[in-house]
Scaffold this motif. Structure first.
Motif, PDB file in Angstrom:
ATOM      1  N   LEU A   1      40.906  35.879  43.652  1.00 57.45           N
ATOM      2  CA  LEU A   1      40.057  35.892  42.457  1.00 57.45           C
ATOM      3  C   LEU A   1      38.617  35.523  42.813  1.00 57.45           C
ATOM      4  O   LEU A   1      37.675  36.175  42.349  1.00 57.45           O
TER       5      LEU A   1
ATOM      6  N   GLY B   1      39.398  40.670  36.319  1.00 57.20           N
ATOM      7  CA  GLY B   1      39.713  39.616  37.280  1.00 57.20           C
ATOM      8  C   GLY B   1      40.754  38.658  36.750  1.00 57.20           C
ATOM      9  O   GLY B   1      41.696  38.283  37.454  1.00 57.20           O
TER      10      GLY B   1
ATOM     11  N   TYR C   1      44.517  38.157  38.162  1.00 57.66           N
ATOM     12  CA  TYR C   1      44.893  36.806  38.584  1.00 57.66           C
ATOM     13  C   TYR C   1      46.161  36.351  37.862  1.00 57.66           C
ATOM     14  O   TYR C   1      47.094  35.840  38.481  1.00 57.66           O
TER      15      TYR C   1
ATOM     16  N   THR D   1      34.249  42.655  34.555  1.00 56.40           N
ATOM     17  CA  THR D   1      34.575  41.862  35.739  1.00 56.40           C
ATOM     18  C   THR D   1      35.446  40.667  35.392  1.00 56.40           C
ATOM     19  O   THR D   1      36.465  40.425  36.047  1.00 56.40           O
TER      20      THR D   1
ATOM     21  N   TYR E   1      37.032  38.397  44.607  1.00 57.30           N
ATOM     22  CA  TYR E   1      36.800  39.457  43.634  1.00 57.30           C
ATOM     23  C   TYR E   1      35.527  39.190  42.835  1.00 57.30           C
ATOM     24  O   TYR E   1      34.681  40.072  42.673  1.00 57.30           O
ATOM     25  N   TYR E   2      35.395  37.956  42.336  1.00 63.74           N
ATOM     26  CA  TYR E   2      34.202  37.616  41.566  1.00 63.74           C
ATOM     27  C   TYR E   2      32.939  37.683  42.417  1.00 63.74           C
ATOM     28  O   TYR E   2      31.908  38.180  41.976  1.00 63.74           O
TER      29      TYR E   2
END
Length: 119
Positions: A51, A22, A26, A18, A54-55
């Motif tokens: 970002l 990510g 980014y 992850t 996404y996280y």
């Protein structure tokens, strides 16, 4: 004990994937957004929001997947569970990535088309 070991291995692998994916998206995705909006500050803001989303999505999935984890009693069970969970999160990341690229492509076409129609 083996259950905790399997959780730990899964959390390490999924966290690494992850964070790595990510950060790469980014870092390298900024140029695509900049090409779309033609403003450095706005493109950086959009990229940071993407970002963050996404996280959050991945943290949510990882947390949820731990709650659906089956009880493991042997090493083959650990391997099977980790493989299934990591494979699924990798597939989700792939779908999200290509969805974002497709949306950016169509937004760029739409944005360029509307600019060409303005007198």
């Amino acid at each position: 004990m083996i259950q905790i070991l399997s959780y730990s291995i899964y959390l390490l692998i999924s966290s690494f994937i992850t964070i790595y994916v990510g950060w790469k998206c980014y870092k390298h995705g900024h140029i695509y957004i900049l090409h779309l909006v033609h403003d450095e500050r706005i493109s950086m803001a959009i990229n940071k929001i993407l970002l963050l989303g996404y996280y959050l999505l991945n943290i949510g999935y990882i947390s949820w997947s731990l709650s659906t984890w089956q009880h493991v009693t042997a090493l083959p069970d650990v391997t099977a569970q980790i493989s299934m969970k990591v494979g699924f999160i990798t597939s989700i990341l792939c779908v999200l990535h290509y969805t974002n690229i497709t949306v950016i492509y169509f937004l760029r076409r739409l944005f360029n088309h509307s600019k060409n129609n303005i007198p």
